[in-house]
Structure formats: structure tokens, C-alpha cells
Design a protein around this motif. Structure first.
Motif, PDB file in Angstrom:
ATOM      1  N   ARG A 140      18.894  -4.214   5.250  1.00 31.64           N
ATOM      2  CA  ARG A 140      18.380  -2.836   5.224  1.00 31.64           C
ATOM      3  C   ARG A 140      19.197  -1.911   4.340  1.00 31.64           C
ATOM      4  NH1 ARG A 140      18.309  -1.066  11.155  1.00 31.64           N
ATOM      5  NH2 ARG A 140      16.567   0.002  10.237  1.00 31.64           N
ATOM      6  N   ASN A 141      20.451  -2.235   4.116  1.00 26.37           N
ATOM      7  CA  ASN A 141      21.298  -1.375   3.284  1.00 26.37           C
ATOM      8  C   ASN A 141      21.470  -1.914   1.870  1.00 26.37           C
ATOM      9  OD1 ASN A 141      21.746   0.477   5.377  1.00 26.37           O
ATOM     10  ND2 ASN A 141      23.349  -0.804   6.227  1.00 26.37           N
ATOM     11  N   ALA A 142      20.599  -2.836   1.474  1.00 28.93           N
ATOM     12  CA  ALA A 142      20.681  -3.399   0.123  1.00 28.93           C
ATOM     13  C   ALA A 142      20.351  -2.306  -0.890  1.00 28.93           C
ATOM     14  CB  ALA A 142      19.706  -4.555  -0.023  1.00 28.93           C
ATOM     15  N   PRO A 143      21.244  -2.054  -1.852  1.00 31.09           N
ATOM     16  CA  PRO A 143      20.941  -1.024  -2.858  1.00 31.09           C
ATOM     17  C   PRO A 143      19.774  -1.463  -3.729  1.00 31.09           C
ATOM     18  CG  PRO A 143      22.935  -2.200  -3.439  1.00 31.09           C
ATOM     19  CD  PRO A 143      22.523  -2.700  -2.090  1.00 31.09           C
ATOM     20  N   ILE A 144      18.931  -0.527  -4.088  1.00 34.90           N
ATOM     21  CA  ILE A 144      17.738  -0.851  -4.861  1.00 34.90           C
ATOM     22  C   ILE A 144      18.104  -1.373  -6.248  1.00 34.90           C
ATOM     23  CG2 ILE A 144      17.221   1.351  -5.952  1.00 34.90           C
ATOM     24  CD1 ILE A 144      14.771  -0.801  -3.965  1.00 34.90           C
ATOM     25  N   THR A 145      19.297  -1.060  -6.696  1.00 40.16           N
ATOM     26  CA  THR A 145      19.747  -1.545  -8.004  1.00 40.16           C
ATOM     27  C   THR A 145      20.030  -3.047  -7.988  1.00 40.16           C
ATOM     28  OG1 THR A 145      21.990  -0.896  -7.414  1.00 40.16           O
ATOM     29  CG2 THR A 145      20.713   0.670  -8.727  1.00 40.16           C
ATOM     30  N   LEU A 146      20.029  -3.670  -6.812  1.00 44.94           N
ATOM     31  CA  LEU A 146      20.258  -5.109  -6.670  1.00 44.94           C
ATOM     32  C   LEU A 146      19.099  -5.929  -7.235  1.00 44.94           C
ATOM     33  CD1 LEU A 146      21.691  -7.540  -4.836  1.00 44.94           C
ATOM     34  CD2 LEU A 146      19.828  -6.959  -3.324  1.00 44.94           C
ATOM     35  N   PHE A 147      17.913  -5.340  -7.306  1.00 49.00           N
ATOM     36  CA  PHE A 147      16.718  -6.106  -7.620  1.00 49.00           C
ATOM     37  C   PHE A 147      16.527  -6.309  -9.110  1.00 49.00           C
ATOM     38  CE2 PHE A 147      16.219  -4.367  -3.473  1.00 49.00           C
ATOM     39  CZ  PHE A 147      15.795  -5.471  -2.762  1.00 49.00           C
ATOM     40  N   ASP A 148      16.519  -7.566  -9.488  1.00 48.09           N
ATOM     41  CA  ASP A 148      16.217  -7.967 -10.854  1.00 48.09           C
ATOM     42  C   ASP A 148      15.337  -9.212 -10.760  1.00 48.09           C
ATOM     43  OD1 ASP A 148      17.987  -9.882 -10.020  1.00 48.09           O
ATOM     44  OD2 ASP A 148      19.484  -9.508 -11.560  1.00 48.09           O
ATOM     45  N   ARG A 149      15.057  -9.801 -11.872  1.00 50.12           N
ATOM     46  CA  ARG A 149      14.169 -10.962 -11.890  1.00 50.12           C
ATOM     47  C   ARG A 149      14.732 -12.109 -11.043  1.00 50.12           C
ATOM     48  NH1 ARG A 149      12.629 -15.418 -15.346  1.00 50.12           N
ATOM     49  NH2 ARG A 149      10.366 -15.559 -15.326  1.00 50.12           N
ATOM     50  N   ALA A 189      22.267  13.071   2.701  1.00 46.28           N
ATOM     51  CA  ALA A 189      23.345  13.794   3.365  1.00 46.28           C
ATOM     52  C   ALA A 189      24.493  13.940   2.366  1.00 46.28           C
ATOM     53  CB  ALA A 189      23.813  13.031   4.597  1.00 46.28           C
ATOM     54  N   PRO A 190      25.177  15.081   2.371  1.00 46.86           N
ATOM     55  CA  PRO A 190      26.205  15.339   1.365  1.00 46.86           C
ATOM     56  C   PRO A 190      27.327  14.315   1.306  1.00 46.86           C
ATOM     57  CG  PRO A 190      25.724  17.306   2.638  1.00 46.86           C
ATOM     58  CD  PRO A 190      24.978  16.182   3.283  1.00 46.86           C
ATOM     59  N   ASP A 191      27.648  13.681   2.409  1.00 43.49           N
ATOM     60  CA  ASP A 191      28.761  12.743   2.407  1.00 43.49           C
ATOM     61  C   ASP A 191      28.278  11.295   2.325  1.00 43.49           C
ATOM     62  OD1 ASP A 191      27.606  12.915   4.878  1.00 43.49           O
ATOM     63  OD2 ASP A 191      29.474  12.644   5.975  1.00 43.49           O
ATOM     64  N   ARG A 192      27.012  11.096   2.007  1.00 43.24           N
ATOM     65  CA  ARG A 192      26.462   9.748   1.912  1.00 43.24           C
ATOM     66  C   ARG A 192      26.509   9.224   0.502  1.00 43.24           C
ATOM     67  NH1 ARG A 192      20.732   8.640   4.313  1.00 43.24           N
ATOM     68  NH2 ARG A 192      21.089   6.511   3.714  1.00 43.24           N
ATOM     69  N   ASP A 193      26.556   7.907   0.397  1.00 48.30           N
ATOM     70  CA  ASP A 193      26.477   7.260  -0.899  1.00 48.30           C
ATOM     71  C   ASP A 193      25.092   7.554  -1.490  1.00 48.30           C
ATOM     72  OD1 ASP A 193      26.725   5.620  -3.072  1.00 48.30           O
ATOM     73  OD2 ASP A 193      26.518   3.752  -1.947  1.00 48.30           O
ATOM     74  N   PRO A 194      25.019   8.049  -2.729  1.00 46.95           N
ATOM     75  CA  PRO A 194      23.722   8.435  -3.279  1.00 46.95           C
ATOM     76  C   PRO A 194      22.827   7.265  -3.681  1.00 46.95           C
ATOM     77  CG  PRO A 194      25.427   8.713  -4.921  1.00 46.95           C
ATOM     78  CD  PRO A 194      26.110   8.315  -3.640  1.00 46.95           C
ATOM     79  N   THR A 195      23.306   6.040  -3.557  1.00 48.61           N
ATOM     80  CA  THR A 195      22.499   4.886  -3.942  1.00 48.61           C
ATOM     81  C   THR A 195      21.348   4.706  -2.955  1.00 48.61           C
ATOM     82  OG1 THR A 195      24.482   3.825  -4.801  1.00 48.61           O
ATOM     83  CG2 THR A 195      22.574   2.434  -4.461  1.00 48.61           C
ATOM     84  N   LEU A 196      20.151   4.628  -3.476  1.00 44.19           N
ATOM     85  CA  LEU A 196      18.962   4.437  -2.663  1.00 44.19           C
ATOM     86  C   LEU A 196      18.937   3.008  -2.132  1.00 44.19           C
ATOM     87  CD1 LEU A 196      16.332   5.953  -1.861  1.00 44.19           C
ATOM     88  CD2 LEU A 196      15.280   4.883  -3.848  1.00 44.19           C
ATOM     89  N   THR A 197      18.653   2.860  -0.841  1.00 44.82           N
ATOM     90  CA  THR A 197      18.591   1.526  -0.244  1.00 44.82           C
ATOM     91  C   THR A 197      17.140   1.052  -0.189  1.00 44.82           C
ATOM     92  OG1 THR A 197      18.352   2.344   2.013  1.00 44.82           O
ATOM     93  CG2 THR A 197      20.607   2.003   1.201  1.00 44.82           C
ATOM     94  N   LEU A 198      16.974  -0.243   0.030  1.00 42.71           N
ATOM     95  CA  LEU A 198      15.637  -0.820   0.117  1.00 42.71           C
ATOM     96  C   LEU A 198      14.855  -0.191   1.261  1.00 42.71           C
ATOM     97  CD1 LEU A 198      13.530  -2.895  -0.736  1.00 42.71           C
ATOM     98  CD2 LEU A 198      14.695  -4.567   0.699  1.00 42.71           C
ATOM     99  N   LYS A 199      15.489   0.028   2.397  1.00 39.68           N
ATOM    100  CA  LYS A 199      14.800   0.614   3.548  1.00 39.68           C
ATOM    101  C   LYS A 199      14.311   2.026   3.231  1.00 39.68           C
ATOM    102  CE  LYS A 199      15.369   1.391   8.523  1.00 39.68           C
ATOM    103  NZ  LYS A 199      14.540   2.558   8.562  1.00 39.68           N
ATOM    104  N   GLU A 200      15.162   2.846   2.620  1.00 41.09           N
ATOM    105  CA  GLU A 200      14.772   4.213   2.269  1.00 41.09           C
ATOM    106  C   GLU A 200      13.643   4.217   1.239  1.00 41.09           C
ATOM    107  OE1 GLU A 200      19.095   6.384   2.866  1.00 41.09           O
ATOM    108  OE2 GLU A 200      18.563   5.544   0.914  1.00 41.09           O
ATOM    109  N   ALA A 201      13.739   3.330   0.272  1.00 40.02           N
ATOM    110  CA  ALA A 201      12.693   3.243  -0.754  1.00 40.02           C
ATOM    111  C   ALA A 201      11.368   2.824  -0.133  1.00 40.02           C
ATOM    112  CB  ALA A 201      13.108   2.266  -1.844  1.00 40.02           C
ATOM    113  N   ALA A 202      11.411   1.872   0.795  1.00 39.06           N
ATOM    114  CA  ALA A 202      10.185   1.414   1.454  1.00 39.06           C
ATOM    115  C   ALA A 202       9.556   2.538   2.268  1.00 39.06           C
ATOM    116  CB  ALA A 202      10.489   0.207   2.342  1.00 39.06           C
ATOM    117  N   GLU A 203      10.380   3.308   2.985  1.00 40.68           N
ATOM    118  CA  GLU A 203       9.857   4.431   3.768  1.00 40.68           C
ATOM    119  C   GLU A 203       9.180   5.465   2.868  1.00 40.68           C
ATOM    120  OE1 GLU A 203      13.263   5.905   5.853  1.00 40.68           O
ATOM    121  OE2 GLU A 203      13.207   4.317   7.355  1.00 40.68           O
ATOM    122  N   ALA A 204       9.830   5.806   1.765  1.00 45.16           N
ATOM    123  CA  ALA A 204       9.266   6.784   0.838  1.00 45.16           C
ATOM    124  C   ALA A 204       7.977   6.256   0.206  1.00 45.16           C
ATOM    125  CB  ALA A 204      10.283   7.127  -0.244  1.00 45.16           C
TER     126      ALA A 204
END
Length: 166
Positions: free
Chosen positions: A99-108, A53-68
Motif C-alpha cells: 500500500r505504501n509503494a511509491p508510484i515512481t516504482l512502476f516501470d515496464r 500533510a505538511p510533514d508527510r513524504d510528498p511521494t504519491l503512493t499506489l493506494k493514494e493514486a488508486a483512491e484518487a
């Protein structure tokens, strides 16, 4: 489907639904701007991709990534039972990280903490490997697919699962 309506102030309001199904709107001074925006929204939906959505934060979340990830696996012909197992594993990770955890959070370190949490819950090493492996598969898939505009470098997979001493 989106629509344009003229407001009492003479402006033009575009109404549309975001990827989560919520009704949204955006107002423009000129009708041409509203029509252009409406076309952009409908084109993004027609491409069949998960659009932002145009007014949404463009950071992909874990939930969205899992759905895709699960939709892509379904399109690749994975069995229904496999998809259900993957979804269950990823739902556990979503419950742990949020559910709103940004995918960039994930590291080792995040993967190691998740493994520790699974072991603390008393899961067997086999179950722990399964849950951790499904999350790692998602992260690997993300690193190989640029269709979501994500430049993601997957973390190095943690080595060895030694049982914790009681």
C-alpha cells in the motif's frame, strides 16, 4: 476543521487532521504564523483535492493514486459495477506491490513481474489482462493528470500475454 490553542510555554499549537484521519499538530512561536498555517490547511481541504500533510513524504503512493483514480471515475459517471471491478483489481495490485509503494516504482519491468505473478497464481489470460489493464489505466490516468503535482511518465505497456507452459 483545525484549531489553535496556546500552550503552557506561550507557544501556539495548531491541531488538524491529515488526509488519513489522524490527528496532527504543529507548534509555532508566533500566533500569526499559527493562523497562517491553519488557513493553508483549511484552504487545501476546502479545494476538495487530496492534500498532503505538511510533514508527510510528498511521494504519491499506489493506494493514494488508486483512491484518487476511483473518485475521478465516479465523478465522470462510471457505473457502480465498473467502479467495484476497478477497485477489486487495484486492491489486488496494492496487495502485490504494497500500500505504501511509491508510484515512481512502476516501470515496464514492474508490470511484467506483476503479470508473471498473476499467471503464477493460475489466473486465466483474460483475468490477467483485466488486472493488468486496470493498473495500466491508473498509470495512464496519472500521466494525463497533473493536479497532484506528479510528473509521471507512464511505462510502455507490455506486449502479448502468452500462456506459460506447465
Amino acid at each position: 476543521m483545525s484549531s489553535i490553542e496556546r500552550t503552557n510555554t506561550g507557544k501556539h499549537k495548531v491541531r488538524f487532521r491529515d488526509p488519513d484521519g489522524r490527528a496532527r499538530s504543529r507548534t509555532f512561536n508566533r500566533k500569526k504564523e499559527a493562523e497562517s498555517f491553519k488557513r493553508e490547511v483549511e484552504d487545501a481541504k476546502a479545494r476538495g483535492r487530496r492534500w498532503q500533510a505538511p510533514d508527510r513524504d510528498p511521494t504519491l503512493t499506489l493506494k493514494e493514486a488508486a483512491e484518487a483514480f476511483l473518485l475521478d471515475r465516479k465523478a465522470d459517471g462510471y457505473r457502480h459495477a465498473t467502479l467495484r471491478t476497478n477497485q477489486s483489481s487495484l486492491n489486488r495490485a496494492i496487495g502485490y506491490f504494497g500500500r505504501n509503494a511509491p508510484i515512481t516504482l512502476f516501470d515496464r519491468t514492474a508490470l511484467l513481474k506483476y503479470r508473471g505473478q498473476l499467471q503464477a497464481e493460475g489466473l486465466s489470460i483474460r483475468s490477467t489482462k483485466k488486472y493488468e489493464g486496470d493498473l495500466y489505466s491508473l498509470l495512464t490516468w496519472l500521466s494525463e493528470h497533473e493536479r497532484y503535482g506528479l510528473q509521471y511518465r507512464r511505462p510502455r505497456r507490455p506486449r502479448g500475454l502468452e500462456p506459460q507452459s506447465p
